[in-house]
Write a protein that holds these residues in place. Structure first.
Motif, PDB file in Angstrom:
ATOM      1  N   UNK A   1      -1.371 -90.966 -20.111  1.00 62.75           N
ATOM      2  CA  UNK A   1      -1.104 -91.798 -18.810  1.00 62.75           C
ATOM      3  C   UNK A   1      -1.987 -91.651 -17.691  1.00 62.75           C
ATOM      4  N   UNK A   2      -2.224 -92.881 -17.151  1.00 61.61           N
ATOM      5  CA  UNK A   2      -3.095 -92.994 -16.042  1.00 61.61           C
ATOM      6  C   UNK A   2      -2.310 -93.536 -14.927  1.00 61.61           C
ATOM      7  N   UNK A   3      -2.418 -93.221 -13.745  1.00 60.65           N
ATOM      8  CA  UNK A   3      -1.871 -93.812 -12.491  1.00 60.65           C
ATOM      9  C   UNK A   3      -2.761 -93.616 -11.230  1.00 60.65           C
ATOM     10  N   UNK A   4      -2.687 -94.506 -10.431  1.00 59.79           N
ATOM     11  CA  UNK A   4      -3.396 -94.437  -9.114  1.00 59.79           C
ATOM     12  C   UNK A   4      -2.964 -93.346  -8.220  1.00 59.79           C
ATOM     13  N   UNK A   5      -3.307 -92.993  -7.430  1.00 63.48           N
ATOM     14  CA  UNK A   5      -2.877 -91.894  -6.196  1.00 63.48           C
ATOM     15  C   UNK A   5      -1.355 -92.234  -5.877  1.00 63.48           C
TER      16      UNK A   5
END
Length: 195
Positions: A1-5
């Motif tokens: 999973x990726x997420x912005x800060x």
């Protein structure tokens, strides 16, 4: 999973905790800026990413996760605190922005340009990738910044202000590569409640 800060550090924490309550669940979370996360999606290094930045809706599939308030932040003792002002009133300020490639910065720059201004119009521009550092500089009166409410909602020493055309809510999207099972994975991770 990726997420912005913003999303990885402030918005998804409860979803991560809930997901990991099931001992059979595992997760690998990458927190980075929008540009890097989209590149990782392109390289099949992520199943999906939750981002606030802009992306190609013809290249990726997506759905809206939520609309998040975008706010101006200042020191609590700033004359801006609690007010609605015009961009022209802010040009004498030091503006503190995130790094190039950040969704938060891109949203701010797009809204600033749409209002007829650019970053170079401010007295001074400082670029910092850390929310912790940005908040510390703002609370000490070094400058102002614009970011999402979730970053400062629990901070008692940060003041907020509004600017017409700039501080409007912004969508956070779940983004994934077309023709994959990523939507199902994201729904499972987020607790089954999606549009």
């Amino acid at each position: 999973i990726g997420a912005t800060k913003t999303i990885g550090d402030y918005v998804l924490i409860d979803a991560i905790k809930e997901y990991l309550r099931d001992p059979s669940h595992e997760i690998s979370l990458v927190v980075d800026n929008t540009k890097q996360l989209l590149q990782m999606l392109d390289e099949n290094q992520l199943d999906f990413a939750v981002i606030e930045g802009t992306f190609s809706k013809t290249k990726y599939d997506s759905y809206l996760l939520l609309m998040e308030p975008f706010v101006g932040i200042c020191a609590k003792n700033s004359p801006l605190c609690g007010k609605t002002v015009q961009i022209a009133d802010l040009l004498k300020e030091t503006i503190i922005v995130r790094e190039e490639g950040s969704g938060t910065r891109r949203i701010f720059e797009e809204r600033l340009t749409a209002s007829g201004y650019e970053l170079s119009d401010f007295y001074r521009e400082i670029s910092i990738s850390s929310f912790v550092s940005i908040k510390a500089l703002v609370t000490s009166g070094i400058g102002i910044s614009f970011l999402y409410n979730s970053v400062v909602s629990k901070e008692s020493d940060v003041g907020t202000f509004a600017v017409d055309g700039i501080t409007e809510p912004h969508p956070f999207h779940v983004v994934y590569t077309r023709n994959t099972n990523a939507r199902n994975y994201s729904i499972q991770f987020l607790g089954g409640t999606t549009p």
